[in-house]
Design an enzyme around this catalytic site. Structure first.
Site, PDB file in Angstrom:
ATOM      1  N   SER A 135      29.772  86.874  71.357  1.00  0.00           N
ATOM      2  CA  SER A 135      29.576  85.817  72.353  1.00  0.00           C
ATOM      3  C   SER A 135      28.226  85.896  73.055  1.00  0.00           C
ATOM      4  O   SER A 135      27.704  86.981  73.313  1.00  0.00           O
ATOM      5  CB  SER A 135      30.685  85.892  73.404  1.00  0.00           C
ATOM      6  OG  SER A 135      30.609  84.769  74.255  1.00  0.00           O
ATOM      7  N   ALA A 141      32.092  86.690  84.309  1.00  0.00           N
ATOM      8  CA  ALA A 141      31.136  85.973  85.176  1.00  0.00           C
ATOM      9  C   ALA A 141      31.669  84.604  85.582  1.00  0.00           C
ATOM     10  O   ALA A 141      30.950  83.792  86.156  1.00  0.00           O
ATOM     11  CB  ALA A 141      29.791  85.833  84.460  1.00  0.00           C
ATOM     12  N   GLY A 142      32.945  84.321  85.258  1.00  0.00           N
ATOM     13  CA  GLY A 142      33.527  83.020  85.603  1.00  0.00           C
ATOM     14  C   GLY A 142      33.036  81.892  84.726  1.00  0.00           C
ATOM     15  O   GLY A 142      33.069  80.725  85.110  1.00  0.00           O
ATOM     16  N   LEU A 143      32.573  82.232  83.504  1.00  0.00           N
ATOM     17  CA  LEU A 143      32.000  81.216  82.608  1.00  0.00           C
ATOM     18  C   LEU A 143      32.916  80.905  81.424  1.00  0.00           C
ATOM     19  O   LEU A 143      32.481  80.331  80.426  1.00  0.00           O
ATOM     20  CB  LEU A 143      30.624  81.674  82.107  1.00  0.00           C
ATOM     21  CG  LEU A 143      29.574  81.931  83.196  1.00  0.00           C
ATOM     22  CD1 LEU A 143      28.303  82.509  82.596  1.00  0.00           C
ATOM     23  CD2 LEU A 143      29.261  80.659  83.984  1.00  0.00           C
ATOM     24  N   GLY A 144      34.190  81.292  81.523  1.00  0.00           N
ATOM     25  CA  GLY A 144      35.158  80.903  80.490  1.00  0.00           C
ATOM     26  C   GLY A 144      35.054  81.687  79.196  1.00  0.00           C
ATOM     27  O   GLY A 144      35.413  81.174  78.136  1.00  0.00           O
ATOM     28  N   SER A 145      34.596  82.951  79.267  1.00  0.00           N
ATOM     29  CA  SER A 145      34.420  83.724  78.024  1.00  0.00           C
ATOM     30  C   SER A 145      35.756  84.015  77.342  1.00  0.00           C
ATOM     31  O   SER A 145      35.850  83.966  76.113  1.00  0.00           O
ATOM     32  CB  SER A 145      33.666  85.029  78.295  1.00  0.00           C
ATOM     33  OG  SER A 145      34.359  85.839  79.218  1.00  0.00           O
ATOM     34  N   SER A 146      36.803  84.292  78.125  1.00  0.00           N
ATOM     35  CA  SER A 146      38.097  84.601  77.494  1.00  0.00           C
ATOM     36  C   SER A 146      38.709  83.354  76.860  1.00  0.00           C
ATOM     37  O   SER A 146      39.347  83.428  75.808  1.00  0.00           O
ATOM     38  CB  SER A 146      39.071  85.223  78.504  1.00  0.00           C
ATOM     39  OG  SER A 146      39.451  84.276  79.472  1.00  0.00           O
ATOM     40  N   ASP A 204      39.891  76.088  81.550  1.00  0.00           N
ATOM     41  CA  ASP A 204      38.867  76.756  80.731  1.00  0.00           C
ATOM     42  C   ASP A 204      39.081  76.501  79.244  1.00  0.00           C
ATOM     43  O   ASP A 204      38.136  76.176  78.515  1.00  0.00           O
ATOM     44  CB  ASP A 204      38.857  78.266  81.001  1.00  0.00           C
ATOM     45  CG  ASP A 204      38.272  78.611  82.361  1.00  0.00           C
ATOM     46  OD1 ASP A 204      38.140  77.693  83.193  1.00  0.00           O
ATOM     47  OD2 ASP A 204      37.963  79.791  82.600  1.00  0.00           O
TER      48      ASP A 204
END
Length: 396
Positions: A135, A141-146, A204
């Site tokens: 990724s 970081a609150g950027l929707g990585s999960s 997300d």
């Protein structure tokens, strides 16, 4: 079952407007972020299922025959199902993770096993697969990585098991699934998110699946019909934040000063609605004055968020540095540090952008130029991915 290699990507997300207000029943606008998670799935015949997550240093392998022999009746066959606490405990046994395993690793592995066993168990035999996920999104970081991770897994597993067709035709560089297939991907990705977060909103994974811009209001998610792609700077202040404490702080301030804070939340709601209207106009016929409105909305929302108590000195510094260069910024997500976004108007000279990035980097921040409103989950040909992504998936 398909035998070809699949290459899938899905975007992250940022909240454009409405963070914190959304908790109190107001509208939030979430947009896809063109920092992407990439997945490569290779079917093979070595009797193993391998999962590699180079960003967090995970390499795991399971024996397919052993997984096949497990009683997986705890995973209801049929429609998309919600994982229960009993299923989670069973999956922990199946995963065979050590007790001292990091939380990030445990959750990533459990989400993978849940989706692999749930989606692939309808096959005559569980498939032998090698899966690598890499990724561009920083985790936590609150950027929707999960969510991007769960969306990539759901799309690839559903495709390899032929639950949905592979939309990539000969000669295509990239393609996307049909609306119906995307709905199924989104449903499964939401279950993956549940394994990771327990009780997610679903925003997300929806943004990562559909791309573009979404409106979230009291549990209902809807796509904005036409949203333009906008260039932004994404700045990570690298100041850690406690989302739960920040949300509680806003709630306490609302209880303490209801006649002051309730109008702030109503005003943030109006900012989200005005932004939604302007984005709709821009999707049809963009004009320079619309960017001026977007900039004003960004400034007003940032001041409102400061009044709610979720600002931070690092975010003030970000706003000051960009304002000195005629640019407009706000926090995105929980606040209290974390990330901020800066709108880049068309026609801005590249040296100006570079100078701004340099100034933010010298504050100790990480700064990237990217876009919002990017396409959702997509499938790629091998030749269409740039060499940086290919090398990352190859572990180089």
């Amino acid at each position: 079952m398909l035998s070809e290699v699949l290459l899938v990507s899905a975007p992250g997300k940022v909240i454009l407007h409405g963070e914190h207000a959304v908790v109190h029943g107001k509208v939030a606008l979430a947009v896809s972020l063109n920092l992407r998670t990439f997945l490569r799935l290779q079917p093979h015949s070595n009797g193993k299922v391998d999962l590699s997550l180079p960003n967090i240093g995970i390499k795991r392998a399971w024996d397919v025959a052993r997984l096949q022999s497990l009683d997986t009746s705890f995973l209801e066959q049929g429609d998309v199902t919600t994982p229960t606490s009993e299923q989670v405990e069973k999956l922990k046994e199946v995963a065979g993770l050590p007790d001292d395993c990091a939380v990030t690793e445990r959750l990533a592995v459990l989400a993978f096993l849940y989706l692999y066993l749930s989606i692939c168990r309808k096959q005559r035999a569980l498939p032998s697969l090698d899966i690598v996920v890499w990724s561009e999104l920083p985790p936590g970081a609150g950027l929707g990585s999960s969510a991007a991770y769960s969306v990539c897994l759901a799309a690839a597993l559903l495709t390899v098991c032929e639950e949905i067709p592979n939309p990539l035709k000969d000669g295509d560089c990239v393609n996307r699934w049909t609306k119906e297939d995307l709905e199924l991907i989104n449903k499964w990705a939401f279950q993956g998110e549940r394994m990771i977060h327990g009780n997610p909103s679903g925003v997300d994974n929806a943004v990562s699946t559909w791309g573009g811009a979404l409106r979230y209001h009291q549990g209902k998610i809807s796509s904005l019909k036409r949203s333009p792609a906008l260039q932004i700077l994404l700045t990570n202040t690298k100041v850690p934040r406690n989302t739960r404490a920040l949300v509680a702080g806003v709630r306490n301030r609302l209880l303490k000063f209801p006649e002051i804070v309730a109008p702030l939340l109503t005003s943030i709601d109006a900012i989200s609605l005005e932004c939604e209207r302007v984005l709709g106009e821009m999707g049809e016929a963009p004009a320079p004055e619309q960017y001026l409105v977007l900039e004003e909305l960004i400034d007003m929302n940032q001041h409102h968020l400061n009044a709610l108590g979720v600002g931070h000195a690092s975010l003030d510094q970000l706003c000051q540095v960009t304002r000195a260069r005629g640019l407009h910024s706000k926090l995105t997500g929980a606040g209290g540090g974390g990330c901020g976004i800066t709108l880049l108007k068309p026609g801005l000279e590249q040296p100006e952008v570079e100078a701004t990035k340099q100034a933010l980097t010298s504050c100790g921040f990480d700064c990237l130029e990217t876009s919002i409103g990017a396409p959702g989950v997509s499938i790629h040909s091998a030749t269409s991915l740039d060499s940086r992504v290919q090398q990352a998936l190859d572990g180089l």
